[in-house]
Design a protein around this motif. Structure first.
Motif, mmCIF file in Angstrom:
data_model
loop_
_atom_site.group_PDB
_atom_site.id
_atom_site.type_symbol
_atom_site.label_atom_id
_atom_site.label_comp_id
_atom_site.label_asym_id
_atom_site.label_seq_id
_atom_site.Cartn_x
_atom_site.Cartn_y
_atom_site.Cartn_z
ATOM 1 N N LYS A 159 0.832 -1.211 0.000
ATOM 2 C CA LYS A 159 0.000 0.000 0.000
ATOM 3 C C LYS A 159 0.857 1.246 0.000
ATOM 4 N N LYS A 160 1.880 1.216 0.854
ATOM 5 C CA LYS A 160 2.755 2.385 0.941
ATOM 6 C C LYS A 160 4.175 1.956 0.610
ATOM 7 N N LEU A 161 4.788 2.687 -0.302
ATOM 8 C CA LEU A 161 6.081 2.252 -0.810
ATOM 9 C C LEU A 161 6.962 3.459 -1.105
ATOM 10 N N THR A 162 8.216 3.380 -0.705
ATOM 11 C CA THR A 162 9.203 4.391 -1.089
ATOM 12 C C THR A 162 10.354 3.677 -1.790
ATOM 13 N N ILE A 163 10.783 4.260 -2.914
ATOM 14 C CA ILE A 163 11.847 3.626 -3.700
ATOM 15 C C ILE A 163 13.001 4.590 -3.888
ATOM 16 N N ASN A 168 23.478 6.392 -12.252
ATOM 17 C CA ASN A 168 24.802 6.955 -12.486
ATOM 18 C C ASN A 168 24.795 8.473 -12.338
ATOM 19 N N GLY A 169 23.775 9.114 -12.960
ATOM 20 C CA GLY A 169 23.713 10.578 -12.918
ATOM 21 C C GLY A 169 22.893 11.117 -11.765
ATOM 22 N N THR A 170 21.879 10.358 -11.371
ATOM 23 C CA THR A 170 20.973 10.854 -10.323
ATOM 24 C C THR A 170 20.614 9.748 -9.337
ATOM 25 N N THR A 171 20.181 10.185 -8.164
ATOM 26 C CA THR A 171 19.555 9.285 -7.196
ATOM 27 C C THR A 171 18.098 9.741 -7.110
ATOM 28 N N VAL A 183 5.371 11.494 -4.724
ATOM 29 C CA VAL A 183 6.593 12.304 -4.697
ATOM 30 C C VAL A 183 7.582 11.696 -5.677
ATOM 31 N N HIS A 184 8.301 12.575 -6.401
ATOM 32 C CA HIS A 184 9.349 12.070 -7.301
ATOM 33 C C HIS A 184 10.423 13.144 -7.356
ATOM 34 N N THR A 185 11.512 12.924 -6.647
ATOM 35 C CA THR A 185 12.566 13.936 -6.605
ATOM 36 C C THR A 185 13.869 13.327 -7.104
ATOM 37 N N ALA A 186 14.508 14.030 -8.046
ATOM 38 C CA ALA A 186 15.802 13.561 -8.566
ATOM 39 C C ALA A 186 16.912 14.389 -7.923
ATOM 40 N N TYR A 187 17.849 13.706 -7.273
ATOM 41 C CA TYR A 187 19.013 14.387 -6.691
ATOM 42 C C TYR A 187 20.216 14.142 -7.603
ATOM 43 N N PRO A 188 20.958 15.215 -7.955
ATOM 44 C CA PRO A 188 22.078 15.038 -8.902
ATOM 45 C C PRO A 188 23.316 14.475 -8.203
ATOM 46 N N ILE A 189 23.120 13.390 -7.488
ATOM 47 C CA ILE A 189 24.220 12.842 -6.668
ATOM 48 C C ILE A 189 24.354 11.350 -6.930
#
Length: 319
Positions: A159-163, A168-171, A183-189
């Motif tokens: 029901k509730k999931l975080t991935i 290589n370029g983003t997390t 939520v969908h956030t791309a970190y450049p790390i």
């Protein structure tokens, strides 16, 4: 490979044109997973070699082996879209030769705002020479989905999931509630940051020169730290991994652990999961690492392509 496909013309396929590596999975064939490198150097008709529109180039491992200059998807955000046809044809040039390919593709992209542009770049009929042999290639994009969505397809979702997707370029940090993404956030790390750090820190082992990022990446992907026959970067790697985690990843891992505290299951995908020693750290923190985390996304993209094709065999482009 038996000849079951000799008469088959139309192939559902998944295409993940990543910053670090591109993955193409065509129904009935082995996955093609090669570094997102493109070179114009003169070459034999090796896998990944393409002659198209009057120019010749090579995609993948051989581009790196030339030792010459090559472009990387990583070097520019737009490359994932602009180079998509070049890298797709380069990926096809790693598969057994066929006179005709009609690919029905589901493609993933980090920014779905660019989906229309990506479709324009890919859709069409082409006559490239792939690894020395002429081929007719028709590309039909069925759907463009957000990066990482493929990995979920076909999995029973909690029901509730975080991935967390360690690319290589983003997390990428994504949260889902009953299968809907919130939520969908791309970190450049991405892993690239770690590799750059290692290349700087290994000068003392490398005669004062910074390390070659492609060589570092290659040994880590093979699951070891032997940069070359006589250089082992084990200690530098351990120190850099710790720094990378503390400086960059800790924040997003902590966000994920907060989500776990709120009742989410936490999953990890992406090539970064397979970094030596990193998987253990993630598992210790309660992450479920999906089987074959590197190819989880592209396998799901192929399944989506099959599902869309069978529902609508005469499908043209679907939004």
């Amino acid at each position: 490979m038996s000849n079951i496909h000799t008469l088959q013309k139309i192939f559902p396929a998944g295409f993940d044109n990543g910053y670090g590596s591109l993955k193409l999975l065509v129904e009935g064939f082995e996955v093609v997973r090669v570094p997102s490198y493109i070179t114009n150097a003169e070459m034999e008709d090796v896998p990944g070699r393409v002659v198209f529109n009057g120019s010749a180039y090579t995609v993948g491992e051989s581009a790196y082996r030339t030792g010459n200059y090559f472009d990387r998807n990583t070097d520019n955000n737009e490359n994932k879209v602009n180079n998509a046809l070049l890298t797709l044809l380069g990926a096809l040039a790693h598969l057994p030769h066929r006179k005709a390919w009609h690919l029905k593709l589901v493609v993933s992209l980090h920014d779905v705002g660019l989906a229309d542009e990506l479709q324009k770049v890919l859709n069409g009929e082409y006559q490239p020479i792939l690894a020395g042999k002429q081929s007719d290639v028709k590309v039909e994009v069925l759907k463009v989905v957000l990066e990482g969505m493929g990995a979920l397809f076909g999995h029973p979702l909690p029901k509730k999931l975080t991935i967390l997707d360690f690319g290589n370029g983003t997390t990428l940090y994504s949260r889902y509630n009953r299968g809907q993404r919130e939520v969908h956030t791309a970190y450049p790390i991405g892993v690239e940051v770690l590799i750059d750090d290692i290349s700087q820190k290994m000068k003392h082992l490398n005669g004062g020169k910074i390390g070659d990022p492609s060589k570092i990446r290659f040994c880590l992907e093979m699951g070891h730290t032997r940069y070359s026959r006589d250089i082992d970067i084990k200690d530098v790697y351990s120190a850099s991994l710790k720094d990378w985690y503390e400086k960059y990843l800790k924040k997003v891992v902590n966000l994920t652990l907060d989500a776990k505290h709120q009742g989410d299951e936490i999953w990890a995908i992406g090539g970064g999961c397979l970094l030596p020693g990193f998987k253990k750290l993630l598992e210790k923190n309660g992450f479920k690492i999906l089987d074959n985390p590197v190819e989880a996304n592209v396998s799901g993209l192929l399944e989506m392509a099959k599902a869309i094709s069978s529902k609508n065999p005469a499908s043209t482009s679907i939004k």
